[in-house]
Design an enzyme around this catalytic site. Structure first.
Site, PDB file in Angstrom:
ATOM      1  N   HIS A  93      38.204  35.607  40.439  1.00 48.25           N
ATOM      2  CA  HIS A  93      38.677  36.958  39.793  1.00 48.25           C
ATOM      3  C   HIS A  93      37.695  37.414  38.613  1.00 48.25           C
ATOM      4  O   HIS A  93      37.328  36.195  37.775  1.00 48.25           O
ATOM      5  CB  HIS A  93      39.993  36.899  39.298  1.00 48.25           C
ATOM      6  CG  HIS A  93      40.641  38.204  38.666  1.00 48.25           C
ATOM      7  ND1 HIS A  93      40.508  38.573  37.837  1.00 48.25           N
ATOM      8  CD2 HIS A  93      41.519  38.963  39.490  1.00 48.25           C
ATOM      9  CE1 HIS A  93      41.305  39.813  37.575  1.00 48.25           C
ATOM     10  NE2 HIS A  93      41.707  39.715  38.788  1.00 48.25           N
ATOM     11  N   GLU A 141      36.990  44.645  43.168  1.00 45.15           N
ATOM     12  CA  GLU A 141      37.723  45.195  41.827  1.00 45.15           C
ATOM     13  C   GLU A 141      36.706  45.379  40.879  1.00 45.15           C
ATOM     14  O   GLU A 141      36.152  44.617  40.169  1.00 45.15           O
ATOM     15  CB  GLU A 141      38.849  44.190  41.528  1.00 45.15           C
ATOM     16  CG  GLU A 141      39.787  43.697  42.249  1.00 45.15           C
ATOM     17  CD  GLU A 141      40.942  43.096  41.513  1.00 45.15           C
ATOM     18  OE1 GLU A 141      42.086  43.541  41.517  1.00 45.15           O
ATOM     19  OE2 GLU A 141      40.630  42.419  40.572  1.00 45.15           O
TER      20      GLU A 141
END
Ligand code: G3P
Length: 226
Positions: A93, A141
């Protein structure tokens, strides 16, 4: 995971720690049950086991370490997540990056253990490289949109569309998710139109005044239930 799906990342938001994590996961499970849509959660490492015991929806870790079990104080190897009830993990992430070798090795370890991997990428180039390691899902993202009020599906739809093409070219089996600023059912529907099989989100639910209401709206974007 049954696709399309919504994966709610609890991050380390105070609104989703301890008993609040169990309560929020319970709300996600309620909405999944009620709507028949596919929802999953990624609570903090300390809450994972209790959440996994408390709900009948899939629970993911937020990160894992490429450490072996045994003398590994403070490390979180995949076997520990499996033992705590996780069905998969987020990896790389933008708020918890790993080195390429770690990603490659962890994806292989998780595959052997039957843990699904959602590998994250900031941009198309990173997504393309990560796809070659064969994670189950690749979540694109853009970091600058994370936590913001504008959804990636409206701010950068071309990035998602390009990521879908490049990821599938690099590794046809890898399915695409997108995230950053996703807040409404329309954002979710748009993500599916662009070729994603689901979304990864956090603040739109965790920091919502009424998380249940937000989840019901988001779930509508997944289209008809089973
Ligand atoms: O992992 C999901 C995340 O990074 C997106 O956050 O708050 O923009 O939905 P948010």
């Amino acid at each position: 995971m049954r696709t399309p799906f919504i994966l709610v990342n609890f991050k380390a938001y105070p609104e989703a720690l301890g008993s609040k994590a169990v309560a929020l996961a319970g709300t996600c499970a309620e909405v999944a049950e009620e709507t028949g849509r596919s929802l999953a959660v990624a609570p903090s490492p300390f809450d994972l086991a209790l959440v996994a015991k408390s709900v009948r929806i899939p629970v993911f870790a937020q990160h894992l370490d490429p450490a072996d079990t045994g003398k590994a104080t403070g490390w979180v190897p995949p076997e520990a997540a499996l033992a705590a009830g996780a069905v998969g993990t987020l990896l790389n992430h933008s708020e918890r990056k790993v080195a390429w070798e770690e990603m490659r090795d962890l994806i292989e370890r998780c595959r052997q253990l039957g843990l699904e991997v959602v590998a994250c990428a900031d941009d198309v180039a990173e997504a393309e490289t990560a796809a070659t390691f064969g994670p189950d899902y690749l979540a694109i993202e853009p970091p600058e949109l994370i936590g913001g009020d504008v959804s990636v599906t409206s701010a950068k739809p071309e990035v998602i569309a390009k990521a879908v093409v490049r990821i599938h070219a690099a590794s046809p089996k890898v399915q695409v998710l997108c995230g950053a600023g996703v807040k409404t059912g329309r954002d979710v529907a748009k993500a599916l139109e662009l070729g994603a099989v689901g979304v990864l989100l956090a603040s739109g639910v965790v920091k919502a005044k009424d998380p249940g209401r937000s989840l019901r709206d988001l779930a509508k974007g997944l289209g008809r239930g089973p």
